[in-house]
Design a protein around this motif. Structure first.
Motif, PDB file in Angstrom:
ATOM      1  N   LEU A   1       0.826  -1.203   0.000  1.00 45.40           N
ATOM      2  CA  LEU A   1       0.000   0.000   0.000  1.00 45.40           C
ATOM      3  C   LEU A   1       0.865   1.260   0.000  1.00 45.40           C
ATOM      4  O   LEU A   1       0.533   2.249  -0.664  1.00 45.40           O
ATOM      5  N   GLU A   2       1.990   1.244   0.707  1.00 45.88           N
ATOM      6  CA  GLU A   2       2.921   2.370   0.641  1.00 45.88           C
ATOM      7  C   GLU A   2       3.443   2.537  -0.786  1.00 45.88           C
ATOM      8  O   GLU A   2       3.574   3.658  -1.283  1.00 45.88           O
ATOM      9  N   GLN A   3       3.750   1.425  -1.434  1.00 38.30           N
ATOM     10  CA  GLN A   3       4.236   1.471  -2.815  1.00 38.30           C
ATOM     11  C   GLN A   3       3.180   2.073  -3.730  1.00 38.30           C
ATOM     12  O   GLN A   3       3.488   2.912  -4.592  1.00 38.30           O
ATOM     13  N   LEU A   4       1.944   1.686  -3.553  1.00 35.47           N
ATOM     14  CA  LEU A   4       0.863   2.184  -4.393  1.00 35.47           C
ATOM     15  C   LEU A   4       0.635   3.671  -4.158  1.00 35.47           C
ATOM     16  O   LEU A   4       0.449   4.443  -5.112  1.00 35.47           O
TER      17      LEU A   4
ATOM     18  N   GLU B   1       0.664   8.552   7.052  1.00 38.51           N
ATOM     19  CA  GLU B   1       0.891   7.193   7.531  1.00 38.51           C
ATOM     20  C   GLU B   1      -0.033   6.257   6.759  1.00 38.51           C
ATOM     21  O   GLU B   1      -1.177   6.612   6.442  1.00 38.51           O
ATOM     22  N   VAL B   2       0.454   5.066   6.466  1.00 42.88           N
ATOM     23  CA  VAL B   2      -0.267   4.115   5.625  1.00 42.88           C
ATOM     24  C   VAL B   2      -0.569   2.864   6.444  1.00 42.88           C
ATOM     25  O   VAL B   2       0.342   2.289   7.058  1.00 42.88           O
ATOM     26  N   LYS B   3      -1.836   2.441   6.453  1.00 38.56           N
ATOM     27  CA  LYS B   3      -2.226   1.254   7.213  1.00 38.56           C
ATOM     28  C   LYS B   3      -3.089   0.355   6.324  1.00 38.56           C
ATOM     29  O   LYS B   3      -4.145   0.758   5.846  1.00 38.56           O
TER      30      LYS B   3
ATOM     31  N   VAL C   1      -0.301   8.358  14.549  1.00 34.38           N
ATOM     32  CA  VAL C   1      -0.049   9.523  13.699  1.00 34.38           C
ATOM     33  C   VAL C   1       0.088  10.785  14.546  1.00 34.38           C
ATOM     34  O   VAL C   1       1.040  11.564  14.392  1.00 34.38           O
ATOM     35  N   SER C   2      -0.847  11.000  15.460  1.00 32.53           N
ATOM     36  CA  SER C   2      -0.840  12.219  16.270  1.00 32.53           C
ATOM     37  C   SER C   2       0.400  12.306  17.148  1.00 32.53           C
ATOM     38  O   SER C   2       0.908  13.397  17.417  1.00 32.53           O
ATOM     39  N   SER C   3       0.893  11.147  17.611  1.00 32.84           N
ATOM     40  CA  SER C   3       2.033  11.156  18.521  1.00 32.84           C
ATOM     41  C   SER C   3       3.311  11.655  17.857  1.00 32.84           C
ATOM     42  O   SER C   3       4.273  11.993  18.536  1.00 32.84           O
TER      43      SER C   3
ATOM     44  N   ALA D   1      -2.126  12.860   7.857  1.00 34.67           N
ATOM     45  CA  ALA D   1      -3.197  12.057   7.274  1.00 34.67           C
ATOM     46  C   ALA D   1      -2.914  10.584   7.499  1.00 34.67           C
ATOM     47  O   ALA D   1      -1.762  10.172   7.695  1.00 34.67           O
ATOM     48  N   LEU D   2      -3.975   9.790   7.445  1.00 38.15           N
ATOM     49  CA  LEU D   2      -3.887   8.341   7.565  1.00 38.15           C
ATOM     50  C   LEU D   2      -4.585   7.745   6.347  1.00 38.15           C
ATOM     51  O   LEU D   2      -5.780   7.956   6.143  1.00 38.15           O
ATOM     52  N   LEU D   3      -3.820   7.031   5.527  1.00 34.20           N
ATOM     53  CA  LEU D   3      -4.376   6.356   4.350  1.00 34.20           C
ATOM     54  C   LEU D   3      -4.628   4.901   4.701  1.00 34.20           C
ATOM     55  O   LEU D   3      -3.719   4.187   5.136  1.00 34.20           O
TER      56      LEU D   3
END
Length: 441
Positions: A304-307, A354-356, A372-374, A385-387
């Motif tokens: 998913l990070e790659q995409l 960040e990617v999850k 993410v917030s930390s 953002a969180l993807l």
């Protein structure tokens, strides 16, 4: 950039907690001498040292001087008269010394307290003044002259042609706010020609909720996430009977599930991933071979990070404007280490994404937002953002946790992204605003 490209100038900058505007201005001006005005508050945070390091790294040959820490005359910065006295005692005498006196003097008054700026502007007739407005991609340039006869003590400003700001790489930006910033190693599977098409296929299949891929990923999650502490699986390779690997799918895998395994197998050059009619062989939770470790990491979320990286580059963002797996903190102390999946500096805005790809059973969705917030300002003044993958979104929707999770992210100023379009919109790419392809655009 060599020393001959520097411009003769004594460039005075007021250091603040967030020094990206000052760094961009210095890279644009390229002065031979950068004089950094440092208050006691900033000195205690170390921001001036990180700015000094970045300037010396990005402008070879520049001389950086720190003013404000001199014994007997520290700069408080919160009082106009105190700052004016410091200016008369420290800054102006330094500018009048022989090595700086014949250079053009320019003040960048973007940073600092209101008291510091008031004193600096009123205490000296600066030949040049620079200012960077919030969100602007240009440096405003001013000259000053005495006012009219009726207000001879006043300063009159004339605007000069503005200067487009020099772009800055994300890693350099992160170095302004954290120590020991370095790129993390990337999964070598990302260089495999078939990996990106496979990542696209995984996203599409998850959007369509294809049952074979969903079952396969659930089985892998049970093995590599939920079963991380299972001593039977803490090894390099494991072998499982099909009924143990896929207890909900009967004794034999479907043709569709086997087709996905056949797609993934070329990514594993060690032969770890294989199967027969009775069982499947997979990397364990402590894979000894590098290839097994990389395959496990790619299937767990590197795809998913790659995409996401591919989507950004295809939309026109230069690869140099995106830092991947950026690390900060000391290697010897894991408590100080932080990692950013994607740090993007584009159109003079810094975005941290960040990617999850999944949420292991037993974990709450709010843990994703907290992660993410930390990060806080560890990588600068960023929009966060969180993807999430389609499978993770559907998992939270099916358990009636998506809406509350979205509200939590919004309350903590973390954008929740669940599509390519939302990702591009977050970083500022819209159909009516095509990218110029320039790092500083």
């Amino acid at each position: 950039m060599d020393k001959t490209s520097l411009q003769p100038m004594a460039y005075v900058c007021v250091v603040s907690e967030y020094n990206l505007p000052e760094l961009e201005a210095c890279l644009t001006r390229r002065p031979t001498v950068a004089v950094l005005v440092v208050s006691r508050f900033i000195a205690g945070k170390g921001a001036h040292r990180r700015l000094q390091h970045s300037l010396e790294e990005q402008l070879p040959g520049v001389r950086v001087e720190l003013l404000g820490e001199q014994a007997g005359y520290p700069l408080g910065g919160e009082d106009v008269l105190e700052t004016s006295q410091w200016m008369n005692a420290v800054l102006l005498p330094r500018l009048q010394q022989a090595d700086l006196a014949d250079l053009p003097h320019c003040l960048n008054f973007t940073g600092g307290t209101k008291a510091m700026i008031a004193a600096l502007l009123a205490g000296y007739r600066w030949p040049l003044l620079d200012y960077r407005a919030l969100g602007s991609s240009e440096l405003q340039v001013l000259t000053s002259s005495p006012g009219t006869e009726a207000s001879a003590a006043a300063i009159r400003f004339q605007e000069q042609p503005r200067l487009p700001l020099q772009g800055v790489a994300p890693r350099v930006i992160a170095g302004l706010y954290a120590d020991n910033v370095r790129p993390g190693s990337l999964n070598p599977i990302l260089d495999e020609a078939q990996s990106l098409p496979l990542a696209r296929a995984i996203w599409q299949a998850q959007q369509e909720s294809l049952p074979e891929l969903r079952s396969l990923f659930q089985a892998l999650e049970k093995l590599w996430a939920t079963g991380r502490d299972n001593p039977d699986w803490s090894c390099g390779r494991i072998s499982l009977a099909w009924q143990d690997f896929l207890p909900d799918r009967g004794n034999q895998p479907t043709a569709g599930l086997l087709a996905w395994l056949e797609h993934f197998q070329p990514l594993d050059h060690s032969g770890t991933l294989r199967w027969d009619a009775q069982q499947i062989h997979l990397p364990g939770n402590q894979p000894r071979g590098r290839t097994g470790k990389h395959l496990r990491a790619w299937l767990c979320g590197d795809w998913l990070e790659q995409l996401a990286f591919a989507w950004l580059v295809e939309a026109g963002i230069p690869g140099a404007a995106i830092a991947r797996n950026l690390l900060s903190g000391q290697n010897s102390d894991s408590r100080t280490q932080r990692e950013a999946d994607l740090l993007i500096h584009y159109r003079h805005r810094t975005n941290l994404i960040e990617v999850k790809a999944g949420l292991p059973p037993g974990h709450a969705p709010n843990e994703l937002e907290i992660q993410v917030s930390s990060l806080g300002s560890r990588f600068g003044r960023t929009r966060k953002a969180l993807l999430v993958s389609p499978q993770l979104q559907r998992q939270l929707q099916d358990t009636r946790r998506w809406d509350s999770f979205a509200r939590r992210c919004q309350a903590n100023e973390v954008a929740l992204l669940a599509s390519r379009e939302e990702l591009l919109d977050f970083v500022g790419i819209h159909p009516e605003q095509p990218s110029t392809g320039l790092p500083g655009a």
